[in-house]
Design a protein around this motif. Structure first.
Motif, PDB file in Angstrom:
ATOM      1  N   UNK A   1      13.163   6.038  10.096  1.00  0.00           N
ATOM      2  CA  UNK A   1      13.084   7.250   9.372  1.00  0.00           C
ATOM      3  C   UNK A   1      12.560   7.006   7.999  1.00  0.00           C
ATOM      4  N   UNK A   2      11.424   7.526   7.907  1.00  0.00           N
ATOM      5  CA  UNK A   2      10.571   7.584   6.738  1.00  0.00           C
ATOM      6  C   UNK A   2      11.370   8.215   5.623  1.00  0.00           C
ATOM      7  N   UNK A   3      11.382   7.930   4.202  1.00  0.00           N
ATOM      8  CA  UNK A   3      12.252   8.493   3.388  1.00  0.00           C
ATOM      9  C   UNK A   3      11.389   9.668   2.590  1.00  0.00           C
ATOM     10  N   UNK A   4      11.260  10.658   3.444  1.00  0.00           N
ATOM     11  CA  UNK A   4      10.501  11.895   2.963  1.00  0.00           C
ATOM     12  C   UNK A   4      11.171  13.187   3.964  1.00  0.00           C
TER      13      UNK A   4
ATOM     14  N   UNK B   1       0.800  -1.281  -0.084  1.00  0.00           N
ATOM     15  CA  UNK B   1       0.148   0.040   0.100  1.00  0.00           C
ATOM     16  C   UNK B   1       0.781   1.307  -0.040  1.00  0.00           C
ATOM     17  N   UNK B   2       2.089   1.332   0.335  1.00  0.00           N
ATOM     18  CA  UNK B   2       2.757   2.171   0.785  1.00  0.00           C
ATOM     19  C   UNK B   2       4.424   1.848   0.177  1.00  0.00           C
ATOM     20  N   UNK B   3       4.534   2.027  -1.207  1.00  0.00           N
ATOM     21  CA  UNK B   3       5.914   1.247  -1.658  1.00  0.00           C
ATOM     22  C   UNK B   3       7.169   2.334  -1.108  1.00  0.00           C
ATOM     23  N   UNK B   4       6.992   3.526  -0.660  1.00  0.00           N
ATOM     24  CA  UNK B   4       7.952   4.116  -0.149  1.00  0.00           C
ATOM     25  C   UNK B   4       8.625   3.960   1.260  1.00  0.00           C
ATOM     26  N   UNK B   5       7.724   3.061   1.657  1.00  0.00           N
ATOM     27  CA  UNK B   5       8.302   2.267   3.197  1.00  0.00           C
ATOM     28  C   UNK B   5       9.178   1.152   3.071  1.00  0.00           C
ATOM     29  N   UNK B   6       9.250   0.547   1.847  1.00  0.00           N
ATOM     30  CA  UNK B   6      10.092  -0.487   1.629  1.00  0.00           C
ATOM     31  C   UNK B   6      11.434  -0.539   2.299  1.00  0.00           C
ATOM     32  N   UNK B   7      12.235   0.791   2.037  1.00  0.00           N
ATOM     33  CA  UNK B   7      13.657   0.862   2.637  1.00  0.00           C
ATOM     34  C   UNK B   7      13.821   0.697   4.044  1.00  0.00           C
ATOM     35  N   UNK B   8      12.476   0.998   4.858  1.00  0.00           N
ATOM     36  CA  UNK B   8      12.645   1.159   6.340  1.00  0.00           C
ATOM     37  C   UNK B   8      11.937  -0.269   6.987  1.00  0.00           C
TER      38      UNK B   8
END
Length: 219
Positions: free
Chosen positions: A185-188, A16-23
């Motif tokens: 640390x969310x990547x934004x 649902x939130x691909x931006x969170x994959x790195x964390x």
């Protein structure tokens, strides 16, 4: 089995939130700290400012009552309630829900305003942490910049008390990340976007904790 249980939630979250994959791993590591805390009858202490203050209360609300699944009181406690007062006890036994103890440090207006007025505006969370905190508890500090001084002051007190610190921040992490046992640390970089990604993270934590302590989630 543990890895499978947690990966189910992480896969749903990152779909649902691909931006969170790195964390993803940091989200799991933070969850495991909270699981250990609650397994040992500890509590979660939460603090943040502005929107993160609202998040602090939101998290506590999800943990102190049902999130997705029922949490009936133990039968023995239900019986005690009915023995004390048959009518009220019947209702209480039906309506009370088991909790995972979570205290939002932002919610105590009389204490916080008195301390801000009498002592130190940037030390109020630290004072509350010192009063409420015990070894084995967890402090969750939420700061989009990672540099909120009142949150960092509370983290210092937490470390001195032997309390684990989880930081929930933006991409930079700031001073809070450096002090945390685990920093997510969310990547934004933009505050409101960071806050939009904090919510699904802590909702996932709440679901994972509820599944662990109160039974399997509905399929």
């Amino acid at each position: 089995m543990l890895e499978e249980r947690l990966q189910k939630h992480i896969l749903l979250l990152t779909k649902r939130y691909p931006a969170l994959k790195p964390v993803s791993q940091e989200i799991i590591d933070a969850y495991l700290i909270m699981e250990t805390c609650f397994s040992c009858n500890g509590k979660l202490l939460i603090a943040g400012n502005g929107g993160s203050a609202a998040d602090s209360e939101h998290i506590a609300g999800e943990l102190m009552k049902r999130f997705k699944i029922p949490r009936p009181v133990p039968p023995e406690f239900a019986s005690k309630l009915k023995e004390i007062d048959s009518a009220r006890g019947e209702v209480l036994a039906k309506n009370l829900e088991r909790s995972l103890m979570a205290i939002p440090l932002v919610a105590h207006e009389a204490l916080s305003t008195a301390y801000i007025n009498d002592v130190d505006g940037l030390g109020v969370f630290a004072q509350q942490l010192f009063g409420f905190g015990r070894q084995g508890d967890v402090f969750l500090g939420i700061s989009t910049s990672g540099n909120s001084e009142n949150v960092i002051n509370a983290a210092v007190v937490a470390k001195a008390l032997g309390i684990k610190v989880i930081g929930l921040t933006g991409a930079g992490g700031g001073k809070l990340a450096a002090m945390s046992d685990v920093a997510v640390k969310v990547p934004e970089e933009e505050t409101y976007i960071i806050q939009e990604l904090h919510l699904p993270i802590y909702h996932s934590w709440c679901m994972m904790l509820e599944e662990k302590f109160f039974g399997m989630l509905d399929k």
